[in-house]
Design a protein around this motif. Structure first.
Motif, PDB file in Angstrom:
ATOM      1  N   THR A 118      47.647  57.826  48.573  1.00 16.35           N
ATOM      2  CA  THR A 118      47.528  57.084  47.319  1.00 16.35           C
ATOM      3  C   THR A 118      48.633  56.047  47.161  1.00 16.35           C
ATOM      4  O   THR A 118      49.807  56.346  47.353  1.00 16.35           O
ATOM      5  N   HIS A 119      48.224  54.834  46.802  1.00 15.39           N
ATOM      6  CA  HIS A 119      49.116  53.721  46.456  1.00 15.39           C
ATOM      7  C   HIS A 119      49.852  53.109  47.650  1.00 15.39           C
ATOM      8  O   HIS A 119      50.671  52.193  47.446  1.00 15.39           O
ATOM      9  N   ALA A 157      58.998  53.884  42.699  1.00 17.22           N
ATOM     10  CA  ALA A 157      58.160  53.031  43.543  1.00 17.22           C
ATOM     11  C   ALA A 157      58.787  51.665  43.785  1.00 17.22           C
ATOM     12  O   ALA A 157      58.689  51.116  44.886  1.00 17.22           O
ATOM     13  N   LEU A 214      52.135  56.346  39.605  1.00 19.96           N
ATOM     14  CA  LEU A 214      53.360  55.807  40.187  1.00 19.96           C
ATOM     15  C   LEU A 214      54.549  56.175  39.301  1.00 19.96           C
ATOM     16  O   LEU A 214      54.434  56.227  38.082  1.00 19.96           O
ATOM     17  N   TYR A 262      57.699  58.028  45.237  1.00 23.68           N
ATOM     18  CA  TYR A 262      57.068  56.951  44.470  1.00 23.68           C
ATOM     19  C   TYR A 262      55.955  57.373  43.529  1.00 23.68           C
ATOM     20  O   TYR A 262      55.446  56.551  42.771  1.00 23.68           O
ATOM     21  N   MET A 263      55.543  58.660  43.550  1.00 30.63           N
ATOM     22  CA  MET A 263      54.410  59.040  42.706  1.00 30.63           C
ATOM     23  C   MET A 263      54.509  60.486  42.267  1.00 30.63           C
ATOM     24  O   MET A 263      55.246  61.285  42.849  1.00 30.63           O
ATOM     25  N   LYS A 293      49.790  49.439  47.693  1.00 33.19           N
ATOM     26  CA  LYS A 293      50.625  48.780  46.692  1.00 33.19           C
ATOM     27  C   LYS A 293      52.076  48.668  47.173  1.00 33.19           C
ATOM     28  O   LYS A 293      52.775  47.701  46.832  1.00 33.19           O
ATOM     29  N   ARG A 320      55.607  61.266  49.390  1.00 29.27           N
ATOM     30  CA  ARG A 320      55.054  60.819  48.112  1.00 29.27           C
ATOM     31  C   ARG A 320      55.985  61.073  46.934  1.00 29.27           C
ATOM     32  O   ARG A 320      55.877  60.401  45.904  1.00 29.27           O
ATOM     33  N   SER A 369      44.414  54.940  52.454  1.00 31.79           N
ATOM     34  CA  SER A 369      44.666  54.713  51.031  1.00 31.79           C
ATOM     35  C   SER A 369      43.410  54.345  50.256  1.00 31.79           C
ATOM     36  O   SER A 369      43.473  54.013  49.069  1.00 31.79           O
TER      37      SER A 369
END
Length: 281
Positions: A43-44, A259, A255, A247-248, A47, A244, A20
């Motif tokens: 990515t993310h 998410a 996002l 959430y994105m 988070k 993915r 990430s």
């Protein structure tokens, strides 16, 4: 920013996110555009699990990007055709492992998931050795340290290797291009890195939350779960891939409202794992 974060915990659970990272080192000198490279990121993911350290979970996170150096590959997975000279270390010979290197996805990536070349130059041997020293070795040391600490304190450890995957496999990403992925893929290298009972519990927990879950397909787990797992000694490692689309936006990297509900589901899984003693399974 440091290239690696390790937040020690107090529980038997270890989470790590090797892909990430978004800190692109100045010596990368890639030829393709940054926006193209970013598609390689998980990515993310960091988070999605940002609640975990407060629960006493050990957390390890890479800040360097996967396309710069893939911490989930062994240092032997070297694409020697990228180099300007002979590689002085051992090079992988296992045909199954080499299939990823041929796709351009070894320790040092040659192409993106869509087959776009990363470089317009040969890479120096010393350049790659420096990446290993600055990124691979410290990351693996942190994961090993976290698992050892968890196991020493509790007599067992549960390691979740945290990833994300595109909704549809890209042309040069896997051996199954174009495959639509499940919401989650749980991988334990065919029951060799974690007890099947523990993996099954993870699958069933996620299914009960309404998600589609695949087991060991198309992702079985790679170097980080292989290297640090010894289920017979109650050292369990599972690779967990998240779609993915949950959430994105895969085009903008933004996002989406999904998410928060996904994070709630991940928290419920983490809380379940914190109450699980694999020695009793």
């Amino acid at each position: 920013m440091p290239l690696i974060t390790y937040l020690p915990g107090s529980t038997a659970l270890v989470l790590d996110s090797p892909h990430s990272g978004t800190v692109y080192p100045a010596d990368f000198r890639h030829a393709c555009e940054l926006a193209v490279l970013r598609s390689a990121e998980d990515t993310h993911v960091e988070k999605l699990y940002d609640f975990a350290p407060a629960l006493g979970v050990h957390w390890v996170e890479a800040h360097f990007p996967r396309s710069y150096l893939d911490a989930n590959r062994n240092t032997t997975e070297m694409d020697v055709g990228l180099l300007d000279g002979p590689w002085p270390g051992p090079v992988e010979t296992d045909p199954k492992i080499l299939s990823k290197v041929r796709l351009g996805k070894g320790l040092i990536w040659r192409t993106t998931d869509e087959g776009v070349p990363l470089y317009d130059r040969k890479l120096g041997v010393a350049e790659i050795q420096a990446r290993i020293e600055q990124c691979w070795k410290p990351y693996h040391a942190a994961v090993a340290r976290a698992i050892d600490a968890a196991h020493k304190a509790h007599g067992y450890s549960i390691h979740i290797n945290c990833h994300s995957m595109p909704a549809v496999a890209s042309s040069s990403a896997t051996d199954f291009p174009g495959e639509a992925h499940a919401d989650f893929v749980v991988g334990d290298r065919e029951g060799t890195t974690a007890s099947k009972a523990l993996s099954r519990m993870v699958c069933e927990h996620l299914k009960a939350r309404g998600y589609s879950v695949a087991y060991n397909h198309p992702y079985k787990g790679v170097e980080l779960v292989r290297r640090y797992s010894r289920p017979a000694e109650y050292r369990h490692s599972i690779q967990l891939e998240i779609n993915r689309k949950l959430y994105m936006d895969e085009s903008s990297f933004a996002l989406t409202p999904g998410a928060e509900s996904l994070k709630a589901s991940l928290r419920s899984l983490v809380e379940r794992l914190l109450k699980t003693d694999p020695r009793a399974m």
